[in-house]
Design an enzyme around this catalytic site. Structure first.
Site, PDB file in Angstrom:
ATOM      1  N   ASP A   1      66.377 -50.976   1.279  1.00 36.05           N
ATOM      2  CA  ASP A   1      65.386 -50.677   2.315  1.00 36.05           C
ATOM      3  C   ASP A   1      65.075 -51.947   3.105  1.00 36.05           C
ATOM      4  O   ASP A   1      64.614 -52.946   2.536  1.00 36.05           O
ATOM      5  CB  ASP A   1      64.114 -50.132   1.656  1.00 36.05           C
ATOM      6  N   ASP A   2      65.351 -51.943   4.392  1.00 37.77           N
ATOM      7  CA  ASP A   2      65.053 -53.079   5.289  1.00 37.77           C
ATOM      8  C   ASP A   2      65.923 -54.294   5.004  1.00 37.77           C
ATOM      9  O   ASP A   2      65.469 -55.425   5.225  1.00 37.77           O
ATOM     10  CB  ASP A   2      63.577 -53.487   5.187  1.00 37.77           C
TER      11      ASP A   2
ATOM     12  N   CYS B   1      62.802 -46.384   9.042  1.00 37.01           N
ATOM     13  CA  CYS B   1      63.101 -45.884   7.698  1.00 37.01           C
ATOM     14  C   CYS B   1      63.407 -44.391   7.691  1.00 37.01           C
ATOM     15  O   CYS B   1      64.520 -43.970   7.369  1.00 37.01           O
ATOM     16  CB  CYS B   1      61.930 -46.189   6.765  1.00 37.01           C
TER      17      CYS B   1
ATOM     18  N   ASP C   1      69.279 -48.917   5.038  1.00 38.94           N
ATOM     19  CA  ASP C   1      68.848 -47.942   6.050  1.00 38.94           C
ATOM     20  C   ASP C   1      68.678 -48.581   7.418  1.00 38.94           C
ATOM     21  O   ASP C   1      68.772 -47.902   8.433  1.00 38.94           O
ATOM     22  CB  ASP C   1      67.562 -47.232   5.602  1.00 38.94           C
ATOM     23  N   HIS C   2      68.424 -49.892   7.497  1.00 40.86           N
ATOM     24  CA  HIS C   2      68.365 -50.611   8.774  1.00 40.86           C
ATOM     25  C   HIS C   2      68.150 -52.084   8.471  1.00 40.86           C
ATOM     26  O   HIS C   2      67.963 -52.485   7.308  1.00 40.86           O
ATOM     27  CB  HIS C   2      67.254 -50.087   9.686  1.00 40.86           C
TER      28      HIS C   2
END
Length: 866
Positions: A51-52, A87, A316-317
């Site tokens: 995540d991130d 997200c 996710d990014h």
């Protein structure tokens, strides 16, 4: 009988020989593959999602175990991106294989795990397809930001989903429909370790109970997402982390970029220190993920499933820490937010291979289905990347022209809602510098003449320094020029009575009898005198349109000049000498008010509203005849009135703000002789005034009302104080209109290293940060082109500006911008992999530069202005 036995023996010998031969071939064919009793089992699939996690800020550099397992023993996709750097939208795209405009999850709040998502898109995730074909599916970790744990999403046999957003301690899991709370004990509650242990146990148990059933499971980690609480064994690592200090770090303000980038200035010293601590803590949380990947790998080796398992590692990014002065965050279209790590290892994947083709988060669902041997649904926008993982077969040396793999070179980056009905109302501007915009305007024909065109309001002039300037055309200043203007209007036919569109000729001024009767009450009411005026008594009252149209008219004769100069110029152009009207009540003599010297009606005083229009005593409006005859004069005067109204409205607004400010900053009045607090309250009358103005029976009631009013005021102030304390506790005081901000204090992190420099506020994004971008990477082009919902345009050439420091949209030709706009509009409305994956540039058109710009496409920005 003997002959029959001999024939039967020969037949049996032949069959045995064939069986032996065929068995020998099979043994040779499957040599070196997995065990013979498992050769027909479909591969296992493990998706590891962070995540991130960024690429541009060097987060993968410290994950040595992951890089060894995934990069050195698998394939590394160097150009991996997400289509939406947020997200919930990105995770929804991973599950469905669709762009945001097709699954309608636009933000972390809008439609995120909503009933609409659950009904329309959740039943069509890749987990549902694999579960229906025999895969044992399992999910461990963070699902969607707004997932509340009230249900188990379809397609998952084993479900351990995090409720709401990322946390490392003090969180709640939904374990197969039952909520499970966790506290602050590292061995039992640290989120990364919990989902890693659960996934390993599930894999071992499934292979023991169902050895021939393939497994597909997802490990969705919270790291390195906030609150960035690391495991205690890693809390002292990376004391001098500086990978986040890139050329774009603290590069602010950026006046050539969209609004939030212009608003954001350079970071303060406390912000810069925070970015250093934040980078350190993010890397510390990733160390637990690095250990988790190693544990998954070792488990596959122990169970003998490593060679029959595909492992995919991605995020996710991306993320930014201090880039362009933004303290932290995501949601920007730049590479530090959209570029992500992407690794694949498994059967038929060449170890250490580097793949430069573009892969997206929408490609994960089609790839997983393709690995499982399933057909990819046509409504998925992504494509399977297995085609890019195939071994390169030795080519024929006599075959010179070999076909390269056809793959996309352009994709869409979008953030925000696509409203088709309002699309035509978006203003497209290139936001060039002021001198560039002035130069473009001065090239137009309507500005090149010196105020000679009819209705021309602006002209281009060149000052003493040689710079072009836009100057307003001045109006006529004497009666001669005004007469020429009227003559030109008449010659052009504005005053022609034979015009079918408007009849400007003289009409009968006398109204019918019934209409005259209706006007009498209004005339009587407007007269403040009790007696009837002489002219009303002797003559029926009439409206303005009943009077002769020549009452305020000016007679301009082309042949003769007037004998004596009249007061017209003073009356008409008095507003040019004054900057603004100070009073609209004009007390002038009849000779000044009227165009001629005859006062036939001896009317009472009229109100001069503008220099050409008056309000008469009977509340009717009358303007000069020129406005009724000339459409151009009418248009000019109406425009003048509109501007005056806008100016007065702005002035009224400013005056109201000043009045409110004065009310709030009223100085306290000190009354030393006051005996009671009540007498100081605003709006409460003193007893002396009460006795002098009120009936004795009402004095008591007035005192009670005053006390009640004071009590309400005290309660209101107490409520405001409580709300202010509550806002300070929640950090809501940091919020600003139109901005997304956060507050950092000493209590934000629960694990070392702690933040001890106090609280501060910083803003990360804005409400108008809605955009659609084209990202292109091929042999000849590497650029980012964005259209913002506010009308702003951005263009970055990554070949010369890899960190997107300078917006170069003003250097791009208009034809190229038109073509980019057309291509962007096509992707914004695409559906399915055929529409959302256009053919690479130069394959069909055969252009020398490899571009896909089609000169035959229609231009949508012909009226594109700066």
């Amino acid at each position: 009988m003997k002959y029959f036995s001999l024939v039967l023996l020969l037949v049996l010998m032949t069959l045995e020989l064939r069986v032996a031969t065929s068995s020998g071939v099979k043994v040779q064919k499957f040599k070196g593959r997995v065990q013979r009793d498992r050769r027909n089992i479909r591969p296992n699939i493990i998706l590891i999602l962070t995540d991130d996690q960024d690429v541009e800020l060097g987060s993968m550099q410290i994950m040595n175990k992951t890089r060894k397992i995934m990069e050195q023993e698998g394939a590394h996709f160097t150009n991996a991106f997400v289509t939406t750097p947020m997200c919930c939208p990105s995770r929804s795209s991973i599950l469905t294989g669709k762009y945001v405009h097709n699954h309608n999850t636009y933000t972390n709040n809008e439609n995120c795990s909503s009933p609409s998502w659950q009904a329309m898109h959740e039943p069509r995730t890749f987990a549902v397809y694999l579960n229906n074909t025999g895969y044992r599916t399992a999910f461990f970790g963070k699902y969607l930001n707004e997932y509340n744990g009230s249900y188990i999403p379809p397609g998952w046999r084993e479900w351990v989903g995090l409720i709401k957003n990322s946390r490392f301690y003090n969180y709640t899991l939904c374990r197969n429909g039952y909520k499970e709370k966790h506290g602050f004990d590292y061995p039992k509650d640290y989120f990364t370790d919990v989902i890693t242990n659960d996934s390993i146990n599930f894999f071992r148990t499934s292979k023991r109970l169902y050895p021939h059933r393939p497994i597909m499971m997802v490990l969705s980690h919270a790291a390195p997402h906030g609150p960035e609480d690391s495991a205690p064994q890693y809390s002292e690592l990376f004391p001098n982390a500086s990978q986040h200090i890139t050329p774009s770090y603290n590069y602010a303000p950026n006046l050539d970029k969209h609004w939030i980038m212009q608003y954001t200035g350079p970071m303060l010293p406390i912000h810069m220190e925070f970015t250093n601590v934040l980078q350190r803590k993010r890397l510390q949380t990733l160390m637990s993920v690095d250990e988790s990947v190693e544990r998954i790998h070792d488990m596959l080796v122990e169970t003998g499933e490593l060679d029959n398992t595909y492992i995919i590692y991605t995020a996710d990014h991306g993320y930014h820490i201090g880039q362009f002065g933004l303290v932290k965050g995501k949601s920007m279209p730049y590479d530090f937010d959209v570029r992500v790590p992407f690794y694949v290892r498994g059967p038929n994947v060449e170890p250490g291979s580097i793949i430069p083709q573009i892969v997206l988060n929408i490609d994960l669902a089609p790839t997983i289905l393709d690995i499982a041997g399933l057909e990819v649904p046509s409504d998925m926008d992504g494509k399977s990347v297995l085609k890019l993982l195939e071994y390169e077969k030795p080519g024929n040396r006599f075959r010179i022209h070999r076909k390269n793999k056809i793959w996309r070179d352009t994709f869409l980056v979008e953030r925000g809602k696509f409203i088709r009905n309002k699309e035509e109302n978006i203003q497209h501007t290139n936001h060039l510098p002021k001198y560039e915009r002035v130069r473009e305007l001065c090239q137009q024909a309507r500005y090149q003449t010196a105020c000679e065109q009819t209705g021309q309001k602006w002209q281009c002039i060149e000052d003493a320094t040689g710079r072009l300037r836009i100057q307003k055309c001045k109006p006529f200043h004497n009666i001669g020029t005004l007469r020429k203007k009227v003559r030109s209007l008449r010659s052009r036919g504005y005053g022609n009575n034979n015009n079918n569109d408007c009849d400007c000729g003289d009409t009968d001024v006398r109204m019918k009898k019934d209409k005259r009767k209706k006007q009498r009450p209004f005339t009587k009411k407007q007269s403040p005198q009790k007696f009837k005026p002489r002219f009303v008594h002797t003559r029926p009252a009439r409206a303005v349109d009943e009077f002769d149209e020549n009452i305020y008219d000016m007679e301009f004769e082309e042949e003769s000049e007037p004998d004596q100069p009249r007061n017209i110029s003073k009356r008409h152009y008095k507003y040019e000498e004054e900057e603004e009207f100070e009073d609209y009540d004009v007390d002038v003599d009849d000779e000044e008010m009227l165009g001629d010297s005859s006062n036939s009606l001896n009317l009472p005083k009229s109100v001069q509203v503008t220099h050409k229009c008056f309000i008469l005593p009977n509340d009717t409006v009358h303007c000069e005849k020129e406005l009724y005859l000339s459409p151009q004069a009418w248009k000019n005067h109406k425009s003048y009135v509109d501007k005056e109204i806008e100016a007065l409205q702005d002035k009224i607004k400013n005056l109201r703000e000043v009045r409110g400010h004065l009310k709030r900053r009223k100085p306290d009045e000190c009354d030393c002789n006051a005996k009671s607090y009540y007498s100081k309250e605003k709006g409460v009358k003193s007893k002396g005034k009460m006795h002098s103005h009120l009936h004795p029976f009402k004095e008591v009631a007035q005192e009670v009302d005053s006390k009640l009013q004071l009590l309400k005021e005290l309660r209101r102030k107490k409520k405001e104080r409580k709300q202010k304390k509550r806002k300070l506790k929640k950090g809501e005081e940091c919020s600003l209109p139109g901005l997304t901000c956060f507050t950092q204090d000493n209590n934000h992190w629960q694990t070392a290293p702690f933040w001890t420099l106090g609280s501060f506020c910083a803003c990360t994004s804005s409400n108008n940060n809605t955009y659609w971008c084209l990202r292109t990477i091929n042999e000849t082009h590497n650029f980012l082109f964005c259209e913002f919902a506010s009308g702003f345009l951005e263009y970055f050439d990554m070949s010369s500006d890899p960190y997107q420091l300078t917006n170069a949209v003003h250097t791009v030709e208009r034809d190229i911008l038109n073509q980019l706009h057309v291509q962007l509009m096509e992707l914004r409305s695409c559906q399915g992999h055929k529409q959302c994956n256009p053919r690479p540039r130069g394959l069909d058109s055969g252009s020398k530069d490899g571009g896909s710009y089609d000169p035959n496409r229609r231009h949508l920005w012909d009226r594109w202005e700066g």
